[in-house]
Design an enzyme around this catalytic site. Structure first.
Site, PDB file in Angstrom:
ATOM      1  N   THR A   1      17.710   3.545   7.500  1.00 49.89           N
ATOM      2  CA  THR A   1      16.460   3.738   8.239  1.00 49.89           C
ATOM      3  C   THR A   1      15.327   3.025   7.514  1.00 49.89           C
ATOM      4  O   THR A   1      14.538   2.305   8.118  1.00 49.89           O
ATOM      5  CB  THR A   1      16.129   5.242   8.353  1.00 49.89           C
ATOM      6  OG1 THR A   1      17.292   5.931   8.788  1.00 49.89           O
ATOM      7  CG2 THR A   1      15.021   5.483   9.345  1.00 49.89           C
TER       8      THR A   1
ATOM      9  N   GLU B   1      -9.610  -5.932   0.342  1.00 48.94           N
ATOM     10  CA  GLU B   1     -10.040  -6.510  -0.920  1.00 48.94           C
ATOM     11  C   GLU B   1      -8.859  -6.692  -1.878  1.00 48.94           C
ATOM     12  O   GLU B   1      -8.821  -7.636  -2.652  1.00 48.94           O
ATOM     13  CB  GLU B   1     -11.068  -5.576  -1.554  1.00 48.94           C
ATOM     14  CG  GLU B   1     -12.250  -6.284  -2.151  1.00 48.94           C
ATOM     15  CD  GLU B   1     -13.317  -5.297  -2.592  1.00 48.94           C
ATOM     16  OE1 GLU B   1     -13.624  -5.306  -3.781  1.00 48.94           O
ATOM     17  OE2 GLU B   1     -13.812  -4.532  -1.756  1.00 48.94           O
TER      18      GLU B   1
END
Length: 449
Positions: A145, A254
């Protein structure tokens, strides 16, 4: 607001999710039922935590998160656990049969039955946001998964929310111990598929964290809870700037601007200090200089590799607690003179710094000592290519004999995808090699720093 949606995929993602949300709730004074008692509100009217929690009319705080697993047992523990009232029932999405450690099941057969439901839920969360900043995806590389469904989800998120940043926190297969024989296959398939969709991936390897728990916290036999609590401290440090106000604040975009020099080279190495047990902390000072220095010890890294063999391209130091810029500058100056830290020659020694005044919170009954200040360093170094090389080697050993491949082909994959993924990984290793190579033709003048 700059909201972030966390998506926790597979067993590893969900269990790390539990640890992270437990910590966020403690940090923001939110009770397990989502209420925030008025006397606990820190400084009054500080609503930066709304990046991670949405508030209902009744004053309940609900995490902006989705938990997904293709089998129910792990998420059932969330449904019945301490924090069962915190999450909206529709945020916990489970399938009926698991991916059986098989990337192809997570990505093709089982995954596609549930993907639309998941995207629908994410869409609802996104609609509640005034200015969605991006997604944080938690998963492991080794599971079916975690590898298969995550890569499917990332592809779909790119289509639906093209420009939004997607950051991954990935559990990388440990060098020595393994939870599944086919980890190398899953890891390489998922890395190849996700490479172009992820903006930044923080890798964590269980073995490195085991060693830190054993060595620094004196836990003889660390459990996943110990590991996850340590990982959650790191995640918390990385996201603290989004949830609290600080002197030098750093937001998601950033990070990428400062850590990712080329789109493909987006695997920063995380290091956290101080990781120390309460008995030891009592006798130590843990100054800014000390914890900064500790960040450059390979022993404190979250992935086993040696930055002393590589070169730094970028470096981000995220401090929290009682830290002033003067101390930070002094600490960095000392490190630049003392340490043999090599930066690539095309990138002058840039340290990006973030400071948050909120001191690190510890989980009651946890292993970490309560400290005044902590630092999390994110560095983009060419040394992480060692980790890829290790994984590629394991892949090659199995793939040479075509071992286990029939399980993937049986779920509708083609063998060509394996070789394509492997070639992409070879290209990634090459990219790292070239980035680290000196831009000048002379190699001998690089020794001075």
């Amino acid at each position: 607001m700059r909201e972030c949606i966390s998506i926790h995929v597979g067993q590893a993602g969900v269990q790390i999710g539990n640890a992270c949300w437990e910590l966020y709730c403690l940090e923001h004074g939110i009770q397990p039922d989502g209420q925030m008692p008025s006397d606990k509100t820190i400084g009054g009217g500080d609503d930066s935590f709304n990046t991670f929690f949405s508030e209902t009319g009744a004053g309940k705080h609900v995490p902006r998160a989705v938990f997904v697993d293709l089998e129910p047992t792990v998420i059932d523990e969330v449904r019945t656990g301490t924090y069962r009232q915190l999450f909206h029932p529709e945020q916990l999405i489970t399938g009926k049969e698991d991916a059986a450690n098989n990337y192809a099941r997570g990505h093709y057969t089982i995954g596609k039955e549930i993907i639309d439901l998941v995207l629908d839920r994410i869409r609802k969360l996104a609609d509640q946001c005034t200015g969605l900043q991006g997604f944080l995806v938690f998963h492991s590389f080794g599971g079916g998964t975690g590898s298969g469904f995550t890569s499917l989800l990332m592809e779909r998120l790119s289509v639906d929310y093209g420009k939004k940043s997607k950051l991954e926190f990935s559990i990388y297969p440990a060098p020595q111990v393994s939870t599944a024989v086919v980890e190398p296959y899953n890891s390489i398939l998922t890395t190849h598929t996700t490479l172009e969709h992820s903006d930044c991936a923080f890798m964590v390897d269980n073995e490195a964290i085991y060693d830190i728990c054993r060595r620094n916290l004196d836990i003889e036999r660390p459990t996943y809870t110990n590991l996850n609590r340590l990982i959650s401290q790191i995640v918390s440090s990385i996201t603290a700037s989004l949830r609290f106000d600080g002197a030098l604040n750093v937001d998601l975009t950033e990070f990428q601007t400062n850590l990712v020099p080329y789109p493909r080279i987006h695997f920063p190495l995380a290091t956290y200090a101080p990781v120390i047990s309460a008995e030891k902390a009592y006798h130590e000072q843990l100054t800014v200089a000390e914890i900064t220095n500790a960040c450059f010890e390979p022993a404190n890294q979250m992935v086993k590799c040696d930055p002393r063999h590589g070169k730094y391209m970028a470096c981000c130091l995220l401090y929290r607690g009682d830290v002033v810029p003067k101390d930070v500058n002094a600490a960095i100056a000392t490190i630049k003179t003392k340490r043999t830290i090599q930066f690539v020659d095309w990138c002058p020694t840039g340290f990006k710094v973030g400071i948050n005044y909120q001191p690190p919170t510890v989980v009651p009954g946890g292993d970490l000592a309560r400290v005044q200040r902590a630092v999390c360093m994110l560095s983009n170094t060419t040394a992480i290519a060692e980790a890829w090389a290790r994984l590629d080697h394991k892949f090659d050993l199995m793939y040479a004999k075509r071992a286990f491949v029939h399980w993937y082909v049986g779920e509708g994959m083609e063998e060509g995808e394996f070789s394509e993924a492997r070639e992409d990984m070879a290209a990634l290793e090459k990219d790292y090699e070239e980035v680290g190579a000196d831009s000048a033709e002379g190699d001998d003048e690089g020794e001075e720093y």
